[in-house]
Design a protein around this motif. Structure first.
Motif, PDB file in Angstrom:
ATOM      1  N   ASP A  77     -25.852  28.339 -50.893  1.00 42.71           N
ATOM      2  CA  ASP A  77     -24.913  28.282 -52.011  1.00 42.71           C
ATOM      3  C   ASP A  77     -25.685  28.036 -53.297  1.00 42.71           C
ATOM      4  N   TRP A  78     -26.420  29.065 -53.728  1.00 48.20           N
ATOM      5  CA  TRP A  78     -27.203  28.998 -54.954  1.00 48.20           C
ATOM      6  C   TRP A  78     -26.524  29.825 -56.035  1.00 48.20           C
ATOM      7  N   TYR A 189     -33.203  17.246 -65.978  1.00 48.20           N
ATOM      8  CA  TYR A 189     -32.759  17.566 -64.620  1.00 48.20           C
ATOM      9  C   TYR A 189     -31.396  18.271 -64.698  1.00 48.20           C
ATOM     10  N   PRO A 190     -31.151  19.289 -63.855  1.00 45.07           N
ATOM     11  CA  PRO A 190     -29.872  20.013 -63.916  1.00 45.07           C
ATOM     12  C   PRO A 190     -28.723  19.194 -63.361  1.00 45.07           C
ATOM     13  N   ASP A 191     -27.505  19.500 -63.796  1.00 39.21           N
ATOM     14  CA  ASP A 191     -26.340  18.780 -63.272  1.00 39.21           C
ATOM     15  C   ASP A 191     -25.672  19.542 -62.129  1.00 39.21           C
ATOM     16  N   ASP A 192     -26.325  20.591 -61.614  1.00 39.23           N
ATOM     17  CA  ASP A 192     -25.800  21.397 -60.518  1.00 39.23           C
ATOM     18  C   ASP A 192     -26.516  20.993 -59.230  1.00 39.23           C
ATOM     19  N   PRO A 193     -25.860  20.282 -58.310  1.00 41.94           N
ATOM     20  CA  PRO A 193     -26.537  19.808 -57.093  1.00 41.94           C
ATOM     21  C   PRO A 193     -27.037  20.935 -56.192  1.00 41.94           C
ATOM     22  N   ARG A 194     -26.525  22.140 -56.370  1.00 42.22           N
ATOM     23  CA  ARG A 194     -26.941  23.253 -55.514  1.00 42.22           C
ATOM     24  C   ARG A 194     -28.407  23.620 -55.703  1.00 42.22           C
ATOM     25  N   VAL A 195     -28.982  23.285 -56.853  1.00 39.53           N
ATOM     26  CA  VAL A 195     -30.368  23.687 -57.123  1.00 39.53           C
ATOM     27  C   VAL A 195     -31.342  22.532 -56.958  1.00 39.53           C
ATOM     28  N   ALA A 196     -30.903  21.450 -56.330  1.00 39.25           N
ATOM     29  CA  ALA A 196     -31.801  20.309 -56.131  1.00 39.25           C
ATOM     30  C   ALA A 196     -33.035  20.690 -55.328  1.00 39.25           C
ATOM     31  N   ILE A 197     -32.924  21.672 -54.425  1.00 41.58           N
ATOM     32  CA  ILE A 197     -34.064  22.093 -53.611  1.00 41.58           C
ATOM     33  C   ILE A 197     -35.198  22.632 -54.478  1.00 41.58           C
TER      34      ILE A 197
END
Length: 333
Positions: A77-78, A189-197
């Motif tokens: 889910d990117w 840091y982004p606020d979208d948890p999907r791109v934490a990887i």
């Protein structure tokens, strides 16, 4: 034409046109090894196939081989931005040169089990970007489907894994800013948890670079893609004495630039900013955005070659070198 439909040209039609057996047509068009086909016969078959616009049936080929020529890419889910889009486009072209077809599918386990997806296609290989369960791995192995997991170093299984140098991206950002004289860095840091990887190893790379240079760890602030919200991060960095910021990617970096404008400030005099990905908008920003870019064509070529080797059970090739990632300096630093 049958019942108003155009009849598909078959290998039997090619055989009649060339004056040979269907077996000979199959041997020639599939380049079957250990078959002594005279050069003249081979020429007649190929010319007949061209005249009739014959295309082998993918379904028949799948039945014969037990698998298709498809590489199924299971996308997590990117958000599919320019960088992921470029990778998929380059990978599709690289696989096509090797006789394979890329099919990308969101791997949403909640909506449909992964097994249903790959069983419907019977692919030659599955390319995943997140760990699959041992049961899923075993089912693919039993079906003769090759599996390549490209996990940025997070795989539990450590097999058929591609290391993408995300930490090097963060290191290059921090080293670039330090070379310009900045000693107190921030990390957007982004606020979208999907791109934490992606975001986590990039931030770790920036931290490692600062530690190696004897600098404090970067001050991390989460930056939404909103100018007013980004302005809060800009104020926090300024209060902490930060003079330059490594942003997760170019979109987040553009938000930082917008936050600077809201505060009546400007890069690089008040706060230097460097992004990642070199998206088209980076060069059009005011000021033009410095960034770190990765040669996605080189990444795709390595992925494609690795997939081919995994399909044939051979040793995976070495990964691309650090030279595929570099800093593009513009006015924001």
């Amino acid at each position: 034409m049958v019942d108003g439909r155009v009849r598909r040209v078959t290998s039997a039609d090619v055989a009649r046109e060339a004056g040979v057996s269907r077996a000979t047509v199959s041997y020639v068009l599939n380049d079957t090894p250990h078959q002594s086909i005279p050069a003249e016969t081979r020429r007649r078959v190929l010319e007949a196939a061209a005249r009739l616009d014959y295309a082998p049936s993918a379904a028949a080929r799948t039945l014969r081989r037990g698998r298709s020529d498809v590489v199924l890419c299971l996308l997590p889910d990117w958000p599919v931005g320019p960088e992921v889009g470029a990778l998929l486009g380059n990978l599709s072209a690289q696989l096509a040169r090797r006789g394979l077809t890329l099919v990308a599918h969101p791997s949403t386990r909640e909506d449909r089990p992964i097994a249903e997806i790959w069983k419907a296609i019977t692919p030659a290989a599955v390319l995943a970007f997140e760990d699959l369960s041992e049961a899923e791995n075993a089912a693919m192995r039993a079906a003769g489907v090759a599996l390549l997991v490209a996990l940025l170093g997070r795989s539990r299984q450590r097999r058929h894994e591609l290391e993408v140098p995300q930490q090097r991206v963060g290191r290059l950002q921090a080293e670039h800013l330090a070379a310009l004289g900045h000693e107190r860095l921030g990390y957007a840091y982004p606020d979208d948890p999907r791109v934490a990887i992606f975001a986590d190893p990039r931030r770790e790379g920036a931290r490692a670079a600062c530690a190696a240079l004897g600098l404090p760890a970067p001050v991390t602030c989460t930056v939404p893609l909103d100018g007013a919200a980004a302005a809060s991060a800009v104020r926090a960095w300024r209060d902490a004495g930060v003079t330059a910021v490594c942003a997760y990617n170019d979109e987040v970096a553009l938000a930082v630039l917008a936050g600077l404008r809201v505060c009546g400030l400007r890069a690089p005099g008040d706060l230097a900013v460097v992004g990642v990905d070199d998206i088209p908008a980076a060069g059009l920003a005011d000021p033009a955005l410095s960034t770190v870019t990765t040669d996605q064509s080189a990444v795709a070529a390595h992925l494609a070659e690795t997939i081919v080797e995994v399909i044939h059970g051979r040793t995976e090739p070495p990964g691309p070198g650090d030279e595929i990632t570099r800093v593009v300096r513009r006015a924001s630093t």
